[in-house]
Enzyme design. Sequence first.
Site, PDB file in Angstrom:
ATOM      1  N   SER A   1       0.849  -1.189   0.000  1.00  0.00           N
ATOM      2  CA  SER A   1       0.000   0.000   0.000  1.00  0.00           C
ATOM      3  C   SER A   1       0.884   1.238   0.000  1.00  0.00           C
ATOM      4  O   SER A   1       2.036   1.175   0.437  1.00  0.00           O
ATOM      5  CB  SER A   1      -0.869  -0.004   1.265  1.00  0.00           C
ATOM      6  OG  SER A   1      -1.488   1.250   1.464  1.00  0.00           O
TER       7      SER A   1
ATOM      8  N   TYR B   1      -2.744  -1.693  10.085  1.00  0.00           N
ATOM      9  CA  TYR B   1      -2.785  -1.854   8.632  1.00  0.00           C
ATOM     10  C   TYR B   1      -1.541  -1.229   8.007  1.00  0.00           C
ATOM     11  O   TYR B   1      -0.858  -1.863   7.203  1.00  0.00           O
ATOM     12  CB  TYR B   1      -4.049  -1.221   8.048  1.00  0.00           C
ATOM     13  CG  TYR B   1      -4.106  -1.311   6.544  1.00  0.00           C
ATOM     14  CD1 TYR B   1      -4.590  -2.458   5.926  1.00  0.00           C
ATOM     15  CD2 TYR B   1      -3.670  -0.258   5.742  1.00  0.00           C
ATOM     16  CE1 TYR B   1      -4.627  -2.560   4.550  1.00  0.00           C
ATOM     17  CE2 TYR B   1      -3.710  -0.350   4.368  1.00  0.00           C
ATOM     18  CZ  TYR B   1      -4.192  -1.503   3.765  1.00  0.00           C
ATOM     19  OH  TYR B   1      -4.213  -1.601   2.401  1.00  0.00           O
TER      20      TYR B   1
END
Length: 172
Positions: A67, A80
Site C-alpha cells: 500500500s 494496517y
Amino acid sequence: YAWVSQEHGSLNLLVNNAGIQNWMSVDDKDFFTRAKTEIAINIEAPLHLTALFINLPSLHTLMNVSSGLSFVPLAKVPVYSASKAFMHSFTLSLRHSLKTRNIDVIEVIPPALNTDLGGKGIHDQAPPVSDFIETIFEQLKQGKEELTTGFSEAMTKAGPDELKQAFARMNP
C-alpha cells in the site's frame, strides 16, 4: 496448497492480496485483539502461502500487495499501515532471495481506491479500481517490479522531507 499442487500443478503465479483495515486507536479496549486478527490476515497468511507455494515447481511469479501507507502511515489505521510496511520490506527481501530460483517478485502498491476497505463510504472519493488495474497491467507489460500510481507512486519516490510533510498532511 496440497489441493492446488494436485489439481493445478502448473500454477505459475501466487498473488498475496490479503488485507483488512481496522480504524482503531491503541487506546481502544479491544485494540490488541483486533490487532492480532489484522496481523494474522495481513502478514501471517501471506507468509504462510509464500512458504508453501515457492515449493511449487511451476511457480514463476509471486505478487505481494502492499500500500502507499507502507511509506507514510495513516495513524487511524496503525496496524494496517505497519502490516503493509512489513509486506513492502518482505517483498524486497524475497525479490533478492528468490532471484537464483528464477521466481519474479512483484509488488503491487495501490493508493487509496474507491473500495469499502476500512468501512463503507470511507474511500468513495478515491480513484476507481478499474483505472488502477489498467495502469498496473501496462506497468506489468513494461516489466516493472513495483506497480503503482498516484499517491503511492509519489511516496515510493519521496525523500525524507516529503514523507514527513505527507505524514503531517494525513495526520493533522
